[in-house]
Write a protein that holds these residues in place. Structure first.
Motif, short mmCIF file in Angstrom:
data_model
loop_
_atom_site.label_atom_id
_atom_site.label_comp_id
_atom_site.label_asym_id
_atom_site.label_seq_id
_atom_site.Cartn_x
_atom_site.Cartn_y
_atom_site.Cartn_z
N ALA A 339 0.87 -1.18 0.00
CA ALA A 339 0.00 0.00 0.00
C ALA A 339 0.90 1.23 0.00
O ALA A 339 2.10 1.12 -0.19
CB ALA A 339 -0.91 -0.02 1.22
N ALA A 340 0.35 2.39 0.23
CA ALA A 340 1.16 3.60 0.11
C ALA A 340 1.05 4.48 1.34
O ALA A 340 0.52 5.58 1.27
CB ALA A 340 0.74 4.37 -1.13
N PRO A 341 1.54 3.99 2.51
CA PRO A 341 1.49 4.85 3.68
C PRO A 341 2.66 5.82 3.72
O PRO A 341 2.77 6.61 4.63
CB PRO A 341 1.58 3.86 4.83
CG PRO A 341 2.44 2.76 4.29
CD PRO A 341 2.11 2.68 2.82
N ALA A 342 3.61 5.72 2.74
CA ALA A 342 4.81 6.54 2.81
C ALA A 342 5.17 7.04 1.43
O ALA A 342 4.36 7.09 0.52
CB ALA A 342 5.94 5.71 3.43
N SER A 375 13.61 3.22 6.65
CA SER A 375 13.95 4.65 6.75
C SER A 375 12.98 5.49 5.95
O SER A 375 12.56 6.58 6.38
CB SER A 375 15.39 4.87 6.25
OG SER A 375 16.32 4.20 7.07
N ALA A 376 12.58 5.00 4.78
CA ALA A 376 11.69 5.77 3.90
C ALA A 376 10.29 5.90 4.48
O ALA A 376 9.56 6.83 4.10
CB ALA A 376 11.63 5.10 2.53
N CYS A 377 9.89 5.00 5.36
CA CYS A 377 8.54 5.14 5.94
C CYS A 377 8.59 5.84 7.30
O CYS A 377 7.61 5.79 8.05
CB CYS A 377 7.85 3.77 6.04
SG CYS A 377 8.48 2.67 7.31
N GLY A 378 9.70 6.50 7.61
CA GLY A 378 9.74 7.35 8.79
C GLY A 378 10.28 6.67 10.04
O GLY A 378 9.99 7.13 11.14
N LEU A 479 7.28 10.08 19.55
CA LEU A 479 5.98 9.43 19.43
C LEU A 479 5.76 8.94 18.01
O LEU A 479 6.06 9.63 17.04
CB LEU A 479 4.87 10.43 19.81
CG LEU A 479 3.43 9.92 19.72
CD1 LEU A 479 3.17 8.86 20.77
CD2 LEU A 479 2.45 11.10 19.89
N LEU A 480 5.23 7.72 17.89
CA LEU A 480 4.96 7.13 16.57
C LEU A 480 3.53 7.46 16.14
O LEU A 480 2.59 7.33 16.93
CB LEU A 480 5.13 5.61 16.64
CG LEU A 480 6.55 5.11 16.94
CD1 LEU A 480 6.51 3.66 17.42
CD2 LEU A 480 7.43 5.25 15.71
N ASP A 481 3.38 7.88 14.90
CA ASP A 481 2.03 8.12 14.40
C ASP A 481 1.51 6.90 13.65
O ASP A 481 2.26 5.94 13.40
CB ASP A 481 1.98 9.39 13.52
CG ASP A 481 2.88 9.29 12.29
OD1 ASP A 481 3.05 8.18 11.75
OD2 ASP A 481 3.41 10.33 11.86
N ASP A 482 0.23 6.92 13.29
CA ASP A 482 -0.38 5.76 12.65
C ASP A 482 0.29 5.43 11.31
O ASP A 482 0.39 4.26 10.94
CB ASP A 482 -1.87 6.02 12.43
CG ASP A 482 -2.65 6.05 13.74
OD1 ASP A 482 -2.11 5.54 14.74
OD2 ASP A 482 -3.77 6.59 13.76
N GLY A 487 3.28 1.70 8.13
CA GLY A 487 4.43 1.47 7.25
C GLY A 487 5.34 0.37 7.79
O GLY A 487 5.87 -0.44 7.03
N PHE A 488 5.53 0.34 9.12
CA PHE A 488 6.35 -0.70 9.73
C PHE A 488 5.77 -2.09 9.45
O PHE A 488 6.48 -3.01 9.04
CB PHE A 488 6.43 -0.46 11.24
CG PHE A 488 7.15 -1.54 12.01
CD1 PHE A 488 8.53 -1.56 12.07
CD2 PHE A 488 6.43 -2.52 12.68
CE1 PHE A 488 9.19 -2.56 12.79
CE2 PHE A 488 7.08 -3.52 13.39
CZ PHE A 488 8.47 -3.53 13.44
N GLY A 489 4.45 -2.23 9.67
CA GLY A 489 3.81 -3.53 9.47
C GLY A 489 3.90 -3.99 8.02
O GLY A 489 4.18 -5.16 7.74
N LYS A 490 3.64 -3.09 7.10
CA LYS A 490 3.66 -3.47 5.68
C LYS A 490 5.08 -3.73 5.19
O LYS A 490 5.31 -4.61 4.35
CB LYS A 490 2.95 -2.40 4.85
CG LYS A 490 1.46 -2.32 5.15
CD LYS A 490 0.74 -1.41 4.19
CE LYS A 490 -0.77 -1.42 4.48
NZ LYS A 490 -1.35 -2.76 4.26
N THR A 491 6.04 -2.97 5.71
CA THR A 491 7.43 -3.24 5.34
C THR A 491 7.85 -4.61 5.85
O THR A 491 8.54 -5.36 5.14
CB THR A 491 8.36 -2.16 5.93
OG1 THR A 491 7.93 -0.87 5.49
CG2 THR A 491 9.80 -2.38 5.49
#
Length: 507
Positions: A339-342, A375-378, A479-482, A487-491
């Motif tokens: 998907a495209a969270p980042a 890194s690219a997803c924050g 703090l981590l945002d949604d 992005g962590f889960g999908k990566t």
């Protein structure tokens, strides 16, 4: 300690080797025992109760009290009887003969096995002593010393014992096959012969004989115990088999039940093996499974409070973890397209991870791409730890935003119940100020030093259904945002797919 090339491979050779082993005590224990045995104000019962906190000394005194006994001199069934036979002066002399080692120098396998024995004694006391009040000492000491024939083995050959634990308790391999491969003999048979040689309490010997030579009654009882939701049916089955009913109610069975409960809980509370012994305990006590489990959990918690395991794993710690809660859950099914969270860069890196066949020539290339995606997803600060096949060692494979030593970091996951749980099956954990106190103590200090943060994401990554890596990531402690969590889960899903593709290369 024998060298690997000279390891015993027969029962007689193992017995001769283990007979020479003297189990160590710590300097603190030695000083406490000296004061205890010189205190004329204490009764023998009070001294015996204090000695339970030093299992090595308890075994040494019981063995000495039973040494060279005749058929008219029955084995001591409790440490109080052993102290009566020896006297305090001779008991003190035996304590002075024990080697003294710091806890850190004592093999982890021995300390862990003795903790399991202490946990078993707590289970026996809480579950059965009130019902069999006249026999409480026999129940307590037999439960504590049931696994004692294996203590010298865990001290002399900790590497072999750790391998046995990983393969039998962790991976579920057949015990007999593993034991013949590692030791050349079945451990139950070795334990039985040592228990007989040391003249340990008769209930211990009976327990090993039952497991070795008489499965018939045990299998029948386990079969009836499965029907725990219908106690009337269970009673009818027992009434139809008087021999089975008489055997089941023997007080000596409490020793086997307590140790099997403690040993199976050490591996997993929810395993089929643990559930079998919980049901059999319910049949023995004539209680529903839910009530038995509540009592077992309560006794485990009491044991952990008394023992303060610190660097050791106590099953009670697992009772604190909400493994089914929203912040610790089974990972979602792998995605086919990201998907495209980042950013577009993130999508490009994930597309590279998802390519089939795998474009990576080695694992370093794969994890480098995975790090770039994170890194690219924050998530600029992250660490990938690679596990060996036995889940006995973790090694830093890819790191970003962390000190240089993170890249070559090596960790033993055994002392950390959290790492062991994550290595057991794929799962994801989000740490936050709300649950940090609960989980922080379960993380190795090295990892906490690398991620001094109250906002941390952890996930175990599977390859072909088996955990191969652990992933840690955060946003430099902020703090981590949604978006970052998504992005962590999908990566992570993309990395798992990449690992599967990489494993199939060249086929």
């Amino acid at each position: 300690m024998p060298t690997p090339s000279a390891l015993p491979r027969t029962l007689d050779a193992w017995i001769q080797e283990l007979e020479k082993v003297r189990l160590p005590i710590t300097p603190t224990q030695q000083e406490q025992l000296r004061r205890l045995l010189r205190d004329n104000r204490r009764s023998l019962r009070e001294i015996a109760e204090q000695l339970q906190h030093c299992p090595a000394a308890a075994l040494a005194l019981l063995r000495e009290a039973n040494r060279g006994g005749s058929s008219l001199n029955q084995p001591a069934e409790s440490l109080e009887i052993a102290l009566t036979r020896l006297g305090l002066q001779r008991s003190g002399e035996q304590v002075e003969l024990l080697p003294v080692l710091d806890s850190a120098a004592t093999p982890h396998a021995l300390r862990q096995l003795q903790l399991i024995s202490q946990h078993a004694a707590q289970q026996a006391g809480g579950l059965f002593s009130a019902r069999l009040a006249r026999l409480w000492q026999e129940i307590h000491w037999s439960s504590l010393l049931f696994l004692a024939p294996l203590w010298p083995l865990a001290f002399a050959q900790p590497t072999l014992f750790d391998a046995w634990e990983r393969r039998v308790l962790g991976a579920g391999e057949p015990a007999r096959k593993v034991e013949l491969e590692l030791f050349g003999v079945p451990l139950l048979q070795l334990a039985l012969q040592l228990a007989e040689r040391w003249r340990l309490p008769e209930w211990i010997v009976q327990g090993y004989r039952l497991l070795l030579n008489d499965h018939r009654l045990l299998v029948q009882a386990l079969h009836i115990a499965r029907d725990n939701e219908h106690p009337l049916h269970q009673q009818q089955h027992l009434d139809a088999a008087p021999a089975l009913r008489r055997w089941l109610t023997q007080p000596g069975n409490t020793i086997l039940l307590a140790n099997c409960l403690a040993l199976s809980a050490h591996a997993s509370w929810g395993s089929d093996h643990s559930l079998r012994w919980q049901r059999l305990t319910g049949l023995y006590l004539q209680l529903p499974l839910g009530e038995v489990q509540a009592q077992i959990h309560q006794q485990a918690a009491s044991s952990a409070r008394q023992l303060e395991p610190r660097t050791l794993w106590h099953p009670a710690q697992a009772l604190l973890w909400p493994w089914t809660a929203s912040h610790l859950r089974e990972p979602e099914a792998p995605v086919v397209q990201p998907a495209a969270p980042a950013s577009p860069d993130w999508r490009q890196h994930c597309a590279e991870l998802l390519r089939s066949p795998s474009p990576f020539l080695n694992l370093a290339q794969l994890t480098l791409c995975a790090g770039a995606a994170l890194s690219a997803c924050g998530l600029p600060r992250h660490l990938l730890l690679l596990s060996d096949r036995q889940h006995s060692r973790l090694r830093g494979q890819q790191a970003s935003g962390l000190p240089e030593q993170a890249q070559g970091l090596e960790l033993d996951p055994a002392p950390s119940p959290l790492l062991r749980r994550l290595l057991g099956q794929p799962a994801q954990l989000r740490l936050s100020p709300a649950n940090m106190a609960q989980y922080s103590a379960l993380l190795p200090g090295t990892l906490k030093a690398l991620f001094p943060s109250e906002h941390l994401l952890i996930r175990s990554l599977a390859c072909k259904g088996r955990v191969a890596m652990l992933l840690f990531a955060d946003n430099d402690g902020r703090l981590l945002d949604d978006r970052q969590v998504q992005g962590f889960g999908k990566t992570a899903q993309c990395i798992e797919r990449a690992l599967d593709q990489f494993a199939q290369r060249g086929r």
